[in-house]
Each structure stands twice: as structure tokens, then as C-alpha cells.
Design a protein around this motif. Structure first.
Motif, PDB file in Angstrom:
ATOM      1  N   HIS A  36       0.819  -1.220   0.000  1.00 39.28           N
ATOM      2  CA  HIS A  36       0.000   0.000   0.000  1.00 39.28           C
ATOM      3  C   HIS A  36       0.851   1.268   0.000  1.00 39.28           C
ATOM      4  CE1 HIS A  36       1.084   0.600   4.185  1.00 39.28           C
ATOM      5  NE2 HIS A  36       0.495  -0.523   4.559  1.00 39.28           N
ATOM      6  N   ASP A  37       2.128   1.126  -0.302  1.00 44.93           N
ATOM      7  CA  ASP A  37       3.029   2.276  -0.274  1.00 44.93           C
ATOM      8  C   ASP A  37       3.479   2.632  -1.688  1.00 44.93           C
ATOM      9  OD1 ASP A  37       4.843   4.169   1.250  1.00 44.93           O
ATOM     10  OD2 ASP A  37       6.327   3.001   0.129  1.00 44.93           O
ATOM     11  N   ALA A  38       3.154   3.829  -2.130  1.00 41.53           N
ATOM     12  CA  ALA A  38       3.466   4.247  -3.500  1.00 41.53           C
ATOM     13  C   ALA A  38       4.969   4.297  -3.770  1.00 41.53           C
ATOM     14  CB  ALA A  38       2.830   5.610  -3.786  1.00 41.53           C
ATOM     15  N   ASN A  39       5.740   4.746  -2.792  1.00 40.73           N
ATOM     16  CA  ASN A  39       7.181   4.833  -2.990  1.00 40.73           C
ATOM     17  C   ASN A  39       7.809   3.454  -3.193  1.00 40.73           C
ATOM     18  OD1 ASN A  39       7.387   7.636  -2.851  1.00 40.73           O
ATOM     19  ND2 ASN A  39       7.514   7.627  -0.609  1.00 40.73           N
ATOM     20  N   THR A  40       7.249   2.457  -2.518  1.00 41.56           N
ATOM     21  CA  THR A  40       7.786   1.100  -2.658  1.00 41.56           C
ATOM     22  C   THR A  40       7.556   0.562  -4.067  1.00 41.56           C
ATOM     23  OG1 THR A  40       7.483   0.599  -0.308  1.00 41.56           O
ATOM     24  CG2 THR A  40       7.624  -1.277  -1.816  1.00 41.56           C
ATOM     25  N   VAL A  41       6.350   0.735  -4.607  1.00 39.50           N
ATOM     26  CA  VAL A  41       6.097   0.219  -5.955  1.00 39.50           C
ATOM     27  C   VAL A  41       6.884   1.007  -6.990  1.00 39.50           C
ATOM     28  CG1 VAL A  41       3.871  -0.822  -5.406  1.00 39.50           C
ATOM     29  CG2 VAL A  41       3.937   1.562  -6.194  1.00 39.50           C
ATOM     30  N   ARG A  42       7.085   2.291  -6.760  1.00 38.13           N
ATOM     31  CA  ARG A  42       7.929   3.075  -7.672  1.00 38.13           C
ATOM     32  C   ARG A  42       9.357   2.537  -7.652  1.00 38.13           C
ATOM     33  NH1 ARG A  42       5.479   7.742  -5.114  1.00 38.13           N
ATOM     34  NH2 ARG A  42       3.847   8.649  -6.424  1.00 38.13           N
ATOM     35  N   ARG A  43       9.845   2.205  -6.471  1.00 43.72           N
ATOM     36  CA  ARG A  43      11.204   1.679  -6.334  1.00 43.72           C
ATOM     37  C   ARG A  43      11.353   0.329  -7.040  1.00 43.72           C
ATOM     38  NH1 ARG A  43      14.105  -1.030  -1.902  1.00 43.72           N
ATOM     39  NH2 ARG A  43      12.245  -0.906  -0.613  1.00 43.72           N
ATOM     40  N   ILE A  44      10.337  -0.511  -6.916  1.00 41.03           N
ATOM     41  CA  ILE A  44      10.371  -1.821  -7.576  1.00 41.03           C
ATOM     42  C   ILE A  44      10.421  -1.651  -9.090  1.00 41.03           C
ATOM     43  CG2 ILE A  44       9.032  -3.922  -8.009  1.00 41.03           C
ATOM     44  CD1 ILE A  44       8.007  -3.679  -5.116  1.00 41.03           C
ATOM     45  N   VAL A  45       9.578  -0.774  -9.595  1.00 42.44           N
ATOM     46  CA  VAL A  45       9.538  -0.546 -11.046  1.00 42.44           C
ATOM     47  C   VAL A  45      10.863   0.038 -11.532  1.00 42.44           C
ATOM     48  CG1 VAL A  45       8.430   0.766 -12.882  1.00 42.44           C
ATOM     49  CG2 VAL A  45       7.038  -0.324 -11.127  1.00 42.44           C
ATOM     50  N   ALA A  46      11.422   0.961 -10.785  1.00 43.33           N
ATOM     51  CA  ALA A  46      12.705   1.552 -11.180  1.00 43.33           C
ATOM     52  C   ALA A  46      13.806   0.493 -11.190  1.00 43.33           C
ATOM     53  CB  ALA A  46      13.068   2.689 -10.231  1.00 43.33           C
ATOM     54  N   ALA A  47      13.808  -0.378 -10.193  1.00 39.57           N
ATOM     55  CA  ALA A  47      14.824  -1.433 -10.109  1.00 39.57           C
ATOM     56  C   ALA A  47      14.678  -2.456 -11.228  1.00 39.57           C
ATOM     57  CB  ALA A  47      14.745  -2.132  -8.752  1.00 39.57           C
ATOM     58  N   SER A  48      13.459  -2.620 -11.723  1.00 34.50           N
ATOM     59  CA  SER A  48      13.220  -3.599 -12.791  1.00 34.50           C
ATOM     60  C   SER A  48      13.806  -3.151 -14.121  1.00 34.50           C
ATOM     61  CB  SER A  48      11.718  -3.848 -12.969  1.00 34.50           C
ATOM     62  OG  SER A  48      11.079  -2.740 -13.596  1.00 34.50           O
ATOM     63  N   GLY A  49      13.892  -1.831 -14.326  1.00 27.86           N
ATOM     64  CA  GLY A  49      14.444  -1.300 -15.558  1.00 27.86           C
ATOM     65  C   GLY A  49      13.543  -1.445 -16.774  1.00 27.86           C
ATOM     66  N   VAL A  50      12.253  -1.777 -16.579  1.00 36.28           N
ATOM     67  CA  VAL A  50      11.373  -1.961 -17.738  1.00 36.28           C
ATOM     68  C   VAL A  50      11.043  -0.618 -18.369  1.00 36.28           C
ATOM     69  CG1 VAL A  50      10.383  -4.072 -16.775  1.00 36.28           C
ATOM     70  CG2 VAL A  50       9.252  -1.880 -16.354  1.00 36.28           C
ATOM     71  N   GLY A  51      10.690  -0.683 -19.670  1.00 34.53           N
ATOM     72  CA  GLY A  51      10.390   0.533 -20.408  1.00 34.53           C
ATOM     73  C   GLY A  51       9.266   0.323 -21.398  1.00 34.53           C
ATOM     74  N   PRO A  52       9.042   1.296 -22.272  1.00 35.75           N
ATOM     75  CA  PRO A  52       7.900   1.258 -23.197  1.00 35.75           C
ATOM     76  C   PRO A  52       7.945   0.124 -24.212  1.00 35.75           C
ATOM     77  CG  PRO A  52       9.362   3.119 -23.672  1.00 35.75           C
ATOM     78  CD  PRO A  52       9.794   2.560 -22.369  1.00 35.75           C
ATOM     79  N   ASP A  53       9.099  -0.493 -24.400  1.00 37.63           N
ATOM     80  CA  ASP A  53       9.190  -1.616 -25.345  1.00 37.63           C
ATOM     81  C   ASP A  53       8.904  -2.964 -24.685  1.00 37.63           C
ATOM     82  OD1 ASP A  53       9.891   0.080 -27.436  1.00 37.63           O
ATOM     83  OD2 ASP A  53      12.034  -0.054 -26.955  1.00 37.63           O
ATOM     84  N   ASP A  54       8.674  -2.951 -23.392  1.00 35.51           N
ATOM     85  CA  ASP A  54       8.505  -4.208 -22.659  1.00 35.51           C
ATOM     86  C   ASP A  54       7.048  -4.633 -22.517  1.00 35.51           C
ATOM     87  OD1 ASP A  54      11.107  -5.239 -21.775  1.00 35.51           O
ATOM     88  OD2 ASP A  54      11.288  -3.311 -20.752  1.00 35.51           O
ATOM     89  N   VAL A  55       6.845  -5.953 -22.632  1.00 36.99           N
ATOM     90  CA  VAL A  55       5.605  -6.587 -22.216  1.00 36.99           C
ATOM     91  C   VAL A  55       5.908  -7.220 -20.867  1.00 36.99           C
ATOM     92  CG1 VAL A  55       3.892  -8.369 -22.686  1.00 36.99           C
ATOM     93  CG2 VAL A  55       4.872  -7.056 -24.577  1.00 36.99           C
TER      94      VAL A  55
END
Length: 286
Positions: A36-55
Motif C-alpha cells: 500500500h506504499d506508493a514509494n515502494t512500488v515506484r522503487r520496484i519498477v525503477a529497479a526492474s528497468g522496464v520501459g515502453p518496449d517491454d511486455v
């Protein structure tokens, strides 16, 4: 809606409201602990390195916390949800909180351990998920084996499991999950996650693990299974030497020793000292 049409993220109040609306009470059986923490999910997404070309393939999207953050950066998100109530509700949540990205999201009602390639509407290039802790390793290995197109994986698991997955040969926590994960690519810890960002708060700490595909070993399922069978046999009784541990797998202690020597492995060594390359040579030595 946030500036620029970015998805709105869920907080503690929204998580509880959504859960109450659909009558969901998190169950231990399904490993449900909602972030339930927005900063945590942002951190996970940033660490994943995914971008607009990813499924992106997400397992167990729950109420949509991580999903919304992924939709802010990924080209497409396909989620696998085992709970029919949550699977039915999440498209509406995406439409409400990420209207501009809702066309880039699909949810599949399925068990991630049983899912097949044809079950998904698109081939994933990345895996990002808060995996159900009770089946995290089997799910991770199943999906990495099923989709060699997944180039990167960033998963949240129990901290103890994260340590095992990322452990190097010779360490105390090195074992079957460590070796099998390394078959697919480079494995590393990508951070820790506190208990207070979940509802309900789990009794264990959590950790992030990143896997970068290397294509070092064949993706053929039969080949991989031969290697994994050798790994399972080597660690079935950790204190035994490889000569003894592999006796049943090879057919006899004599045959085990012969195959070990042919692969350039000391028969007196224990499995915890061997890297995945050693097991690959062993499994392919006649």
C-alpha cells in the motif's frame, strides 16, 4: 488523474476501500499481502528497468498497486491472478486510476504454476511481481523456463528466499534455488522491503531479487530437466559427498564417480561447492 496522464497510485486508504468493496480478506493460503506504499512500488519498477518496449508479466496483481506503477512506464502489462474476485475487479481499478493506460492491460485468471505459453495474449519480455511467498521459487523457475523471451526479472520474495536465490557457491544459504536460478541468468539482491508497506503486515521481512538473462545454457526443457535432476540429487543430502549423493541418480556409486571425473569434478566434493556450470557438464557427460 496525475499530470501528464500518469496512473494514480494506491495508498493505504484506497487498498482497504477496494478490499472492503469486493469483500476480500487477505488469505495466507494464497500468500496475499497487499503493498500500500506508493514509494515502494515506484522503487520496484525503477529497479526492474522496464520501459515502453517491454511486455511485463505480473503474477498476483492483487488490488493493483504494483500494476498501476508498471503501467506508468511499460508498454503492456499482462497479469496472472488466481483469485477470481480480484481478477474480476482489477480491470475496473485500472480504468479508474490509469484510464489512458487501461488498453495496455490484461488479466488472466489462472494459477501461475500451471500456466502455459498459449494462455497469455502476448509473450512477456520482463517479469515483475510481488510473488506469493509460499510458492515463490516454483513460480519463478516455471515462468523463466516457460518464457526464454523474459530478459529481466525483478521479484519480491521473503528475505530468506531472496538470500538463497542470490547466494554464491560455498555460502551457507547456497542450495537448489540458487543453482537453478543461475541457470537462467545473473542473480543479485536488489534491495530490502520493510513489513510496514504491506496490508496485512507479514511476519517476515521481504527482499528484491533481480535476474538478468544470459542465454549461457540451452532453453530446451529436456536438457534443463537433466541438469535440474542432477542439482536436486546433489542437494538431497547436503552433508554427503557428490560420489554418495549422486549414486541413485547415476545408477551406482561407481558410475557416479566415473561421471564426476569425466566432468572434471572431484567426487569427494559436496554439492554446495559447485556452480551451475559444473552441473551442466555433469548432466551432459556420458
Amino acid at each position: 488523474m496525475t499530470p501528464g496522464g500518469e496512473p494514480r497510485l494506491l495508498g493505504p486508504a484506497q487498498i482497504r476501500e477496494l478490499a472492503a468493496e469486493v469483500g476480500v480478506r487477505p488469505t495466507k493460503t494464497l500468500g496475499q499481502n497487499f503493498v500500500h506504499d506508493a514509494n515502494t512500488v515506484r522503487r520496484i519498477v525503477a529497479a526492474s528497468g522496464v520501459g515502453p518496449d517491454d511486455v511485463v508479466l505480473e503474477v498476483g496483481p492483487g488490488l493493483g498497486s504494483l500494476t498501476l506503477a508498471l503501467l506508468g512506464v511499460a508498454g503492456r502489462v499482462v497479469a496472472i491472478e488466481i483469485d477470481p474476485v480480484l481478477a474480476q475487479r482489477i480491470p475496473q481499478t485500472i480504468a479508474e486510476y490509469a484510464p489512458q493506460q487501461s488498453g495496455n492491460f490484461e488479466v488472466i485468471l489462472a494459477d501461475a504454476l500451471q500456466v502455459a505459453r498459449d494462455d497469455l495474449p502476448a509473450v512477456p519480455t520482463a517479469l515483475v511481481a510481488n510473488l506469493p511467498y509460499n510458492v515463490s521459487v516454483p513460480v519463478l523457475l516455471h515462468l523463466l523456463g516457460l518464457f526464454p523471451e523474459i530478459r529481466t526479472a525483478l521479484v519480491m520474495v521473503q528475505a530468506e528466499v531472496a538470500d538463497r536465490l542470490a547466494a554464491p557457491p560455498g555460502s551457507r544459504t547456497y542450495g537448489v534455488p540458487s543453482v537453478k536460478a543461475r541457470y537462467h541468468g545473473r542473480v543479485s539482491r536488489a534491495g530490502a522491503v520493510g513489513r510496514n508497506v504491506f496490508w496485512p503486515e507479514p511476519k517476515v521481512e521481504s527482499g528484491l531479487v533481480r535476474i538478468e538473462r544470459t542465454d549461457e545454457y540451452p532453453t530446451d526443457p529436456d536438457f534443463r530437466q537433466r541438469v535440474f535432476d542432477a542439482i536436486d540429487a546433489a542437494f538431497a543430502q547436503r552433508r554427503k559427498t557428490m560420489r554418495s549423493a549422486l549414486a541413485t541418480w547415476a545408477g551406482s556409486p561407481v558410475e557416479a564417480e566415473r561421471r564426476l571425473r569425466a566432468a572434471g569434478i572431484d567426487p569427494g566434493i559436496r554439492g554446495e561447492k559447485l556452480d551451475v556450470a559444473d552441473f551442466v557438464r555433469l548432466a551432459t557427460t556420458d
